[in-house]
Design an enzyme around this catalytic site. Structure first.
Site: not given
Length: 435
Positions: A257, A260, A288, A323, A341, A364
Site C-alpha cells: 500500500e 502504491w 457522463w 479503504n 469521476w 478515482w
C-alpha cells in the site's frame, strides 16, 4: 547600522516533526543557527471551511513542534499570507544565508518552490532541498529505457529490489538534539488569528499495532484494522522511513500500500495531465450523465445501497472512509450513476483528512477505469454483494445508518440496469475516441 546575524531557515511543509526529518537534520549540521518556520499559504487555505479538520491537525502538530523547540530556547515562527510575500518579508527582516526544505512533488508545490528558490537566489541565499516524504522519488524507479512505469506490479518489483540493493536509510531519531536552533521566543498564535476554528473532526493517533494483521482485516470496515497512518503520512507527522521499516518486518501487504502511494506520486509527476484528464486519453470521450440531484444523494449517503451510504456518512462526519468502502463508493458514482469521476474526486478532496492529490486522483481513475493500470471498465462492483461479503453482520452499516431497520429507502437505481447502462456508455465513448 548594526549588522544582522547570519542565519539558516528551515521551512516546514509536509514534514511536521523534528524526528527523522532529513532537511532539518541537514540544516542543523550546516553551522549557522536554524530558524524554523511554517507558512499558512493563503493560496491554499482561503478556499477551506473555517472548521477544516486538516487545518486543526496541522495547527496542533505545529504547536507540538513549538513546545519541543521551546526546550532549546527557540520557537517556531508561524507566518500567514501568499508564500512569495512572506518570503520577501523574511528577506527584509533577517540576514538569511541558507534555506533548507524537503521536496514536494505536486504541480502547485513544484511551481511554488521554483519561484521561491529563484527569489532567494537573487538575494544570494543558498537553497538546499532533500528527499524526505518518500523512499524513492519520481526518477529513482524507471524502466530500462528510462521511461516511467505505468503498471504497478513491475514498479513494485523494481521498488523492492532497489530497496534491497540500496540498503535502507537509517532513521535519524535524535540528531535534532544537537540544538543549533536560533534563539528567540515568541507567543504561539491562536487558531482564530489564522482565520480558523477548532474542528470536531479528530485525526487519530497512528496505530502500528494493527499492521501485522493488516492483510487479514483490511477489507472489513467493522473491524479495528485501520492504522490511521494516512493523515500522518500526508502531513509528515510520522516519517515514511519509520513506517516502511516497520512494514518490512511486519506485513508485505501493508508495505505494498505504501508502494502504491509512491507509484501514484510518480504518475502525477510524469503525467500532470491526470489532474484534469483521463490517464488513458480515449476515456475522455465518455459521455457522463449530468444529474446534480443524483450526485447530491451520493454525497449525502442516501442512495439506498447500505455500504455506499454508510461510507459517505462516515466521510461526511469524520473525514475518514475505510479503504474497501472508498472503492465501492467511487465505483458506484462512476458506474451506477454514470457521473464523472472528477466530481467524486473533488468531493473526496474537500472531505478527506488524508487527502493527497496523487493518491486521490490515482484511485478515482482506477475506479472509473480511466487510469493507468486501472480496473477494466467492464468490472462493476455489485454493492449488495460487497455488503454481504465485507459487512455481513451489518455492524458498520448500522453504525452509520441509524434508520437502516426502519424507513431505509429502496435503491435509487437497479444494479443490473445501471451496469448495462454503464457498459453501453463506455463502449460508445471508446468507439468514438480517436486513437
Amino acid at each position: 547600522m548594526q549588522q544582522k546575524n547570519e542565519i539558516t531557515i528551515f521551512w516546514f511543509r509536509r514534514d511536521l516533526r523534528l524526528e527523522d526529518n532529513i532537511g532539518l537534520n541537514k540544516a542543523l549540521k550546516h553551522g549557522l543557527p536554524v530558524l524554523a518556520i511554517f507558512i499558512f499559504d493563503d493560496d491554499i487555505i482561503n478556499d477551506l471551511p473555517k472548521n477544516d479538520g486538516r487545518i486543526t491537525f496541522i495547527y496542533n502538530s505545529l504547536k507540538k513542534i513549538n513546545l519541543q523547540l521551546n526546550k532549546y530556547n527557540s520557537s517556531l515562527m508561524i507566518k500567514k499570507g501568499t508564500v512569495n510575500q512572506v518570503w520577501k518579508e523574511l528577506i527584509a527582516e533577517f540576514n538569511i544565508k541558507n534555506v533548507f526544505f524537503n521536496r514536494d512533488y505536486e504541480p502547485y508545490a513544484i511551481k511554488r518552490d521554483l519561484e521561491i528558490s529563484s527569489l532567494l537566489s537573487l538575494n544570494n541565499t543558498k537553497v538546499y532541498h532533500y528527499k524526505d516524504q518518500v523512499v524513492f522519488e519520481e526518477n529513482d524507479i524507471l524502466k530500462k529505457d528510462g521511461k516511467p512505469y505505468t503498471v504497478y506490479t513491475p514498479y513494485k518489483n523494481k521498488w523492492l529490489s532497489k530497496l534491497k540493493q540500496d540498503g535502507f536509510t537509517e532513521i535519524i531519531e535524535e540528531n535534532y538534539k544537537e540544538n543549533n536552533f536560533y534563539l528567540f521566543e515568541t507567543a504561539f498564535p491562536t487558531l482564530e488569528s489564522i482565520g480558523f476554528i477548532t474542528s470536531n473532526q479528530k485525526v487519530y493517533p497512528a496505530n502500528f499495532d494493527v499492521i501485522s494483521d493488516y492483510d487479514l482485516n483490511r477489507d472489513f470496515p467493522a473491524k479495528n484494522g485501520t492504522s490511521y497512518l494516512s493523515p500522518h503520512l500526508r502531513f509528515g507527522t510520522v516519517s515514511v522511513r519509520k513506517i516502511v521499516n516497520f512494514a518490512l518486518k511486519e506485513n508485505a501487504v501493508f508495505l505494498s500500500e505504501l508502494i502504491w502511494r509512491e507509484f501514484f506520486m510518480q504518475i502525477l509527476y510524469h503525467f500532470p495531465k491526470v489532474v484534469t484528464n483521463s490517464f488513458k486519453s480515449k476515456y475522455d470521450a465518455i459521455k457522463w450523465r449530468d444529474s446534480p440531484k443524483d450526485f447530491e444523494r451520493w454525497c449525502k449517503g442516501k442512495t439506498g445501497y447500505p455500504l455506499v451510504d454508510a461510507g459517505m456518512r462516515e466521510l461526511n462526519e469524520t473525514g475518514y472512509m475505510h479503504n474497501r468502502v472508498r472503492m465501492v463508493t467511487a465505483s458506484f458514482l462512476c458506474k451506477h450513476l454514470l457521473i464523472d469521476w472528477r466530481l467524486g474526486e473533488a468531493y473526496f478532496a474537500e472531505k478527506l483528512l488524508d487527502y493527497e492529490l496523487s493518491s486521490n486522483n490515482g484511485n478515482w481513475q482506477w475506479a472509473a477505469g480511466t487510469g493507468c493500470d486501472a480496473a477494466p471498465y467492464f468490472r462493476v462492483f455489485n454493492p449488495t454483494l460487497q455488503l454481504q461479503k465485507f459487512d455481513k453482520e451489518l455492524k458498520y452499516t448500522r453504525k452509520w445508518i441509524p434508520e437502516f431497520d426502519f424507513g431505509y429507502p429502496e435503491p435509487m437505481v437497479d444494479h443490473k440496469f445501471a451496469r448495462e447502462r454503464a457498459l453501453e456508455a463506455y463502449k460508445i465513448g471508446l468507439s468514438l475516441a480517436k486513437d
